[in-house]
Design a protein around this motif. Sequence first.
Motif, PDB file in Angstrom:
ATOM      1  N   GLU A 546      10.578 -11.518   9.059  1.00  0.00           N
ATOM      2  CA  GLU A 546      11.910 -11.891   8.590  1.00  0.00           C
ATOM      3  C   GLU A 546      12.288 -11.085   7.354  1.00  0.00           C
ATOM      4  O   GLU A 546      13.453 -10.754   7.140  1.00  0.00           O
ATOM      5  N   ALA A 547      11.317 -10.758   6.547  1.00  0.00           N
ATOM      6  CA  ALA A 547      11.603 -10.002   5.333  1.00  0.00           C
ATOM      7  C   ALA A 547      11.862  -8.536   5.627  1.00  0.00           C
ATOM      8  O   ALA A 547      12.313  -7.799   4.757  1.00  0.00           O
ATOM      9  N   GLY A 548      11.554  -8.085   6.850  1.00  0.00           N
ATOM     10  CA  GLY A 548      11.773  -6.689   7.205  1.00  0.00           C
ATOM     11  C   GLY A 548      10.658  -5.768   6.782  1.00  0.00           C
ATOM     12  O   GLY A 548      10.761  -4.553   6.912  1.00  0.00           O
ATOM     13  N   LEU A 549       9.584  -6.329   6.248  1.00  0.00           N
ATOM     14  CA  LEU A 549       8.454  -5.529   5.794  1.00  0.00           C
ATOM     15  C   LEU A 549       7.329  -5.590   6.817  1.00  0.00           C
ATOM     16  O   LEU A 549       7.122  -6.618   7.459  1.00  0.00           O
ATOM     17  N   ASP A 550       6.585  -4.493   6.951  1.00  0.00           N
ATOM     18  CA  ASP A 550       5.344  -4.560   7.706  1.00  0.00           C
ATOM     19  C   ASP A 550       4.194  -4.238   6.756  1.00  0.00           C
ATOM     20  O   ASP A 550       4.385  -4.045   5.544  1.00  0.00           O
ATOM     21  N   GLY A 551       2.988  -4.194   7.296  1.00  0.00           N
ATOM     22  CA  GLY A 551       1.821  -3.992   6.442  1.00  0.00           C
ATOM     23  C   GLY A 551       1.856  -2.682   5.685  1.00  0.00           C
ATOM     24  O   GLY A 551       1.415  -2.598   4.530  1.00  0.00           O
ATOM     25  N   LYS A 552       2.374  -1.612   6.312  1.00  0.00           N
ATOM     26  CA  LYS A 552       2.445  -0.325   5.628  1.00  0.00           C
ATOM     27  C   LYS A 552       3.383  -0.382   4.429  1.00  0.00           C
ATOM     28  O   LYS A 552       3.138   0.266   3.408  1.00  0.00           O
ATOM     29  N   ASP A 553       4.471  -1.150   4.580  1.00  0.00           N
ATOM     30  CA  ASP A 553       5.408  -1.264   3.462  1.00  0.00           C
ATOM     31  C   ASP A 553       4.760  -1.985   2.278  1.00  0.00           C
ATOM     32  O   ASP A 553       4.939  -1.596   1.121  1.00  0.00           O
ATOM     33  N   ILE A 554       4.031  -3.054   2.569  1.00  0.00           N
ATOM     34  CA  ILE A 554       3.358  -3.798   1.504  1.00  0.00           C
ATOM     35  C   ILE A 554       2.305  -2.921   0.821  1.00  0.00           C
ATOM     36  O   ILE A 554       2.200  -2.882  -0.407  1.00  0.00           O
ATOM     37  N   ALA A 555       1.540  -2.184   1.654  1.00  0.00           N
ATOM     38  CA  ALA A 555       0.545  -1.273   1.079  1.00  0.00           C
ATOM     39  C   ALA A 555       1.218  -0.180   0.263  1.00  0.00           C
ATOM     40  O   ALA A 555       0.706   0.240  -0.781  1.00  0.00           O
ATOM     41  N   GLY A 556       2.388   0.279   0.723  1.00  0.00           N
ATOM     42  CA  GLY A 556       3.114   1.309  -0.012  1.00  0.00           C
ATOM     43  C   GLY A 556       3.599   0.826  -1.362  1.00  0.00           C
ATOM     44  O   GLY A 556       3.589   1.581  -2.347  1.00  0.00           O
ATOM     45  N   LEU A 557       4.041  -0.423  -1.433  1.00  0.00           N
ATOM     46  CA  LEU A 557       4.463  -0.978  -2.724  1.00  0.00           C
ATOM     47  C   LEU A 557       3.323  -0.920  -3.730  1.00  0.00           C
ATOM     48  O   LEU A 557       3.511  -0.525  -4.887  1.00  0.00           O
ATOM     49  N   MET A 558       2.133  -1.318  -3.299  1.00  0.00           N
ATOM     50  CA  MET A 558       0.986  -1.296  -4.207  1.00  0.00           C
ATOM     51  C   MET A 558       0.511   0.131  -4.456  1.00  0.00           C
ATOM     52  O   MET A 558       0.152   0.498  -5.575  1.00  0.00           O
ATOM     53  N   GLY A 559       0.524   0.943  -3.405  1.00  0.00           N
ATOM     54  CA  GLY A 559      -0.002   2.295  -3.520  1.00  0.00           C
ATOM     55  C   GLY A 559       0.805   3.200  -4.414  1.00  0.00           C
ATOM     56  O   GLY A 559       0.281   4.218  -4.901  1.00  0.00           O
ATOM     57  N   ASP A 586      -2.970  -0.183   8.318  1.00  0.00           N
ATOM     58  CA  ASP A 586      -1.770  -0.111   7.480  1.00  0.00           C
ATOM     59  C   ASP A 586      -2.104   0.126   6.014  1.00  0.00           C
ATOM     60  O   ASP A 586      -1.308   0.718   5.275  1.00  0.00           O
ATOM     61  N   LEU A 587      -3.262  -0.341   5.587  1.00  0.00           N
ATOM     62  CA  LEU A 587      -3.637  -0.148   4.189  1.00  0.00           C
ATOM     63  C   LEU A 587      -3.950   1.314   3.882  1.00  0.00           C
ATOM     64  O   LEU A 587      -4.081   1.693   2.722  1.00  0.00           O
ATOM     65  N   GLY A 588      -4.038   2.140   4.906  1.00  0.00           N
ATOM     66  CA  GLY A 588      -4.344   3.551   4.706  1.00  0.00           C
ATOM     67  C   GLY A 588      -3.283   4.313   3.947  1.00  0.00           C
ATOM     68  O   GLY A 588      -3.556   5.404   3.419  1.00  0.00           O
ATOM     69  N   VAL A 589      -2.045   3.787   3.861  1.00  0.00           N
ATOM     70  CA  VAL A 589      -0.995   4.496   3.133  1.00  0.00           C
ATOM     71  C   VAL A 589      -1.206   4.418   1.627  1.00  0.00           C
ATOM     72  O   VAL A 589      -0.562   5.142   0.870  1.00  0.00           O
ATOM     73  N   MET A 590      -2.107   3.561   1.170  1.00  0.00           N
ATOM     74  CA  MET A 590      -2.330   3.413  -0.271  1.00  0.00           C
ATOM     75  C   MET A 590      -2.933   4.668  -0.872  1.00  0.00           C
ATOM     76  O   MET A 590      -2.578   5.079  -1.974  1.00  0.00           O
ATOM     77  N   GLY A 591      -3.865   5.274  -0.161  1.00  0.00           N
ATOM     78  CA  GLY A 591      -4.578   6.410  -0.721  1.00  0.00           C
ATOM     79  C   GLY A 591      -5.750   5.967  -1.570  1.00  0.00           C
ATOM     80  O   GLY A 591      -5.835   4.817  -2.016  1.00  0.00           O
ATOM     81  N   PHE A 613     -10.617  -6.289   3.664  1.00  0.00           N
ATOM     82  CA  PHE A 613     -11.524  -5.562   2.785  1.00  0.00           C
ATOM     83  C   PHE A 613     -11.850  -4.168   3.318  1.00  0.00           C
ATOM     84  O   PHE A 613     -11.770  -3.167   2.602  1.00  0.00           O
ATOM     85  N   GLU A 614     -12.203  -4.072   4.598  1.00  0.00           N
ATOM     86  CA  GLU A 614     -12.572  -2.774   5.165  1.00  0.00           C
ATOM     87  C   GLU A 614     -11.388  -1.809   5.191  1.00  0.00           C
ATOM     88  O   GLU A 614     -11.560  -0.593   5.063  1.00  0.00           O
ATOM     89  N   GLY A 615     -10.184  -2.337   5.359  1.00  0.00           N
ATOM     90  CA  GLY A 615      -9.004  -1.472   5.317  1.00  0.00           C
ATOM     91  C   GLY A 615      -8.812  -0.846   3.948  1.00  0.00           C
ATOM     92  O   GLY A 615      -8.377   0.308   3.829  1.00  0.00           O
ATOM     93  N   LEU A 616      -9.134  -1.593   2.905  1.00  0.00           N
ATOM     94  CA  LEU A 616      -9.045  -1.068   1.545  1.00  0.00           C
ATOM     95  C   LEU A 616     -10.139  -0.024   1.312  1.00  0.00           C
ATOM     96  O   LEU A 616      -9.876   1.071   0.792  1.00  0.00           O
ATOM     97  N   VAL A 617     -11.356  -0.344   1.716  1.00  0.00           N
ATOM     98  CA  VAL A 617     -12.491   0.563   1.527  1.00  0.00           C
ATOM     99  C   VAL A 617     -12.265   1.872   2.278  1.00  0.00           C
ATOM    100  O   VAL A 617     -12.685   2.949   1.820  1.00  0.00           O
ATOM    101  N   ALA A 618     -11.598   1.807   3.431  1.00  0.00           N
ATOM    102  CA  ALA A 618     -11.386   3.006   4.245  1.00  0.00           C
ATOM    103  C   ALA A 618     -10.614   4.087   3.510  1.00  0.00           C
ATOM    104  O   ALA A 618     -10.641   5.257   3.902  1.00  0.00           O
ATOM    105  N   ASN A 619      -9.943   3.741   2.423  1.00  0.00           N
ATOM    106  CA  ASN A 619      -9.186   4.725   1.643  1.00  0.00           C
ATOM    107  C   ASN A 619     -10.073   5.617   0.779  1.00  0.00           C
ATOM    108  O   ASN A 619      -9.649   6.698   0.375  1.00  0.00           O
ATOM    109  N   PHE A 620     -11.271   5.162   0.461  1.00  0.00           N
ATOM    110  CA  PHE A 620     -12.089   5.867  -0.505  1.00  0.00           C
ATOM    111  C   PHE A 620     -12.599   7.190   0.070  1.00  0.00           C
ATOM    112  O   PHE A 620     -13.085   7.248   1.202  1.00  0.00           O
ATOM    113  N   ARG A 621     -12.493   8.228  -0.747  1.00  0.00           N
ATOM    114  CA  ARG A 621     -13.023   9.538  -0.394  1.00  0.00           C
ATOM    115  C   ARG A 621     -14.066   9.925  -1.439  1.00  0.00           C
ATOM    116  O   ARG A 621     -14.429   9.145  -2.307  1.00  0.00           O
TER     117      ARG A 621
END
Length: 795
Positions: A546-559, A586-591, A613-621
Amino acid sequence: MSKFLMLMVSFAVIIGVVGVINQYRLGDVGSSVFAQEHDDDGGGHCCDAPPPDEGPPPDDGSHDEPPPGDDFSKEAFDSGQTFEYLPDGSGLALFEGIVIDPSKDFDALRAAGLLGENDPAVTGQGNPTDAVAGYFEGGKFSPDVGGFFKEGDGGEFHFDFESGDVPPEGGFNPGAFSKDFFSETFKPGEFQGDFGEFFNSGAFGKGELDTLFSPGDFKPEDFGSLFKAEEFNPGDFGKFAAVGEDFVDFGDHFEEFFGERGDEAKAATAFFAGFNPGDFREFDKEALLGQVHDLDYQGFKELDKDTVFGLFNEGLAGEKFDLKGEQWAGAFSKFDVQEIKGFDQGFIEDAVHDFSKEDFLGIPDDQAFALFESTFFGKSGIGPGGPPVDFNPEDFAGKLDDFGDQLGGFMGAFGQEHYEHMGTDLVFAMMGKVDFTAPDFDKSVFSGEDVGHAFAAMDFDDIQGLGDKVFEAIGRFESGDISKWDPEAAFNVFNSGDFDQVKGLGQIGGLVGAMGNEFMAQVDDDKLLALFEGFNFGSQEFETREAGLDGKDIAGLMGNMDRDHLNALGGQGIIDAMQRVGKLEDLGVMGGDAAFDVFAVVGLADLKDLDQFEGLVANFRAEQIQEFGDQFGDILKNVDFKTNGAVLGEFSFDALDGLFGAGLFGAGDLETPDVLADLANSVGGDQIFHLHPDKLQELVVNVNPNDFTKFSPTALSGMFAGMDQDQIAGFDFEKMRAVIEAAEANFLGGFGRFDGIAGGDTAFDLLANAQGFDNALEGFSGGAVDFFGRNLFGN
């Protein structure tokens, strides 16, 4: 011993080659197929193979006629079919007389170039179990299909026989998926074209699909080629109908076009059905006009194109028609663009005056644009990119007033390309005339998507010049409508007004969702923080859809926020937002940097139990892994590789890269004994061989022989494909024997099971070239020689 060592070298690098083939061991299928004498029956079906399947032939993807023969008979094989399932329920099959696992092997065999003209997907004798993502046209299958499919290392989907949801014998045929299957397994919003040509239009009866899905959420084109415009019947899917080559949602106006037809309309349709072009010249015009007045929208749609054109251009040329708008819509939908432009401008203007806004729903977009050009500019037309050279803004404004009742209909009928053709000045003038606050404004005619097309064709200055009308337009629609806008258009709208005014929009989630990560990165951190706090992710009322946001958008706000702004949000605020992200990807857009900052603000203790948790960890390089230092081991111990390993591949590669050689710390520093296997399995065989050979060697050295069983055959294949001969030869007997057993191989009396890995030139290639093919195979016997000789090398 030297002979055994040579065998080990051959084995280890054959993994890299054999990795393109996945074979079950002898005990899985009874006596060895490979060791048989191949008394061929002419079609590739070995005489000693298990009896043919009695089920229906595999679906060939075309859904026209079944393959020759009604079973797996000799005639069927003679016609080119060389593939059949075994009747034992194992899910295995015979291909060219060889037992294979079709859910895995076809892609690997195809990638290795071993199928050639016998490729089932080429011969038309394949089956849905043949790597469904690549076999069917129209795109990959969605992962939501119950337990039938599992995702492979390359993102493809295969039937998962281990799940117990084994497909019917012979595979799925069109219509094999029932309504219950649809309604119980698919997630709304994620089923768009996933099935390509898997279904034919006869698989579902009229109206069946609209009982499963809300027409507001899905369009017929979302279902791949299940619906073709020329075969689509109005009402087959909610209030959708085919108009030209597009599908139009008629909504509340559906009955006006496709309701019950009167006897007069049916009679008039039958009357004109017998006419040929030229017949109208000798017919009484008054009687002819009376029949035309009785036609309805469907009547015009059913008539031959040449008949309709001859009726207006010859039979009743110059007459005053006085038709209703929906009748005109039916007529103009039959004309092509050039025919419409060929009519006299006065005739077109008279016709358009009879239209109401909703009547434009029944006209294809190209024809509607041709009507607009003829009405407003005559034969000179528009652009491209703007008005003609003799354009008079005052005359155009007068026309907009004259056809104000039709303006919203015109604009709702246009496609994005038509708005771009007009250019920003014309669109600006038209948008300025639309009253979005009017009680009779019809958003089913001029929809939120259409308004987005208009904004996308305008430059920032013109959007800003509309003033409050921009926010009046947004206020007419839902966030979900706004979220589909062009990202740059949404960004321009976002910046066109005072931020406090924009932030207070009820549709702000849709606007932010439309902008996407690229344009969100251009928004000031202070504004991102204010938007984030305004969404109140922790409230029970918040719903991402309803808010028009998906997971990538939420991750983008934080990222896109720095450490200070994340600190201002606080740990609980970040956790509340992360819990709204449904897909780990979707959390992959954070970087990596932003994910590291999130860790620093929230802490491992509060993050490790989150589903995300694993989606967040997947960003680490590598750089973030190095910054973690000793804490990295604690992170690894809390990662669920078994459930979420697929999303962690790149992270795991960098983790292994950092563990060995001149790495951050040694493998001995890790307290969890399974972590090396988890990391390797997550990377997968098709990527792990890219690690430096020295690091692969060190990885093997750090694994105790008993622990190789924790590695997948695919990962082991990749590890050994990436090392050279001298490295492999340096491993001791016990370690190599453990590797062979873990890879489920027995080269001295049978054959092995390996999953797909292609490592380019392998050491086996070099060995075979240097010493000859026979020497390279020395020590192999029985089924292994037959298997490698006949199939892998085409001898």
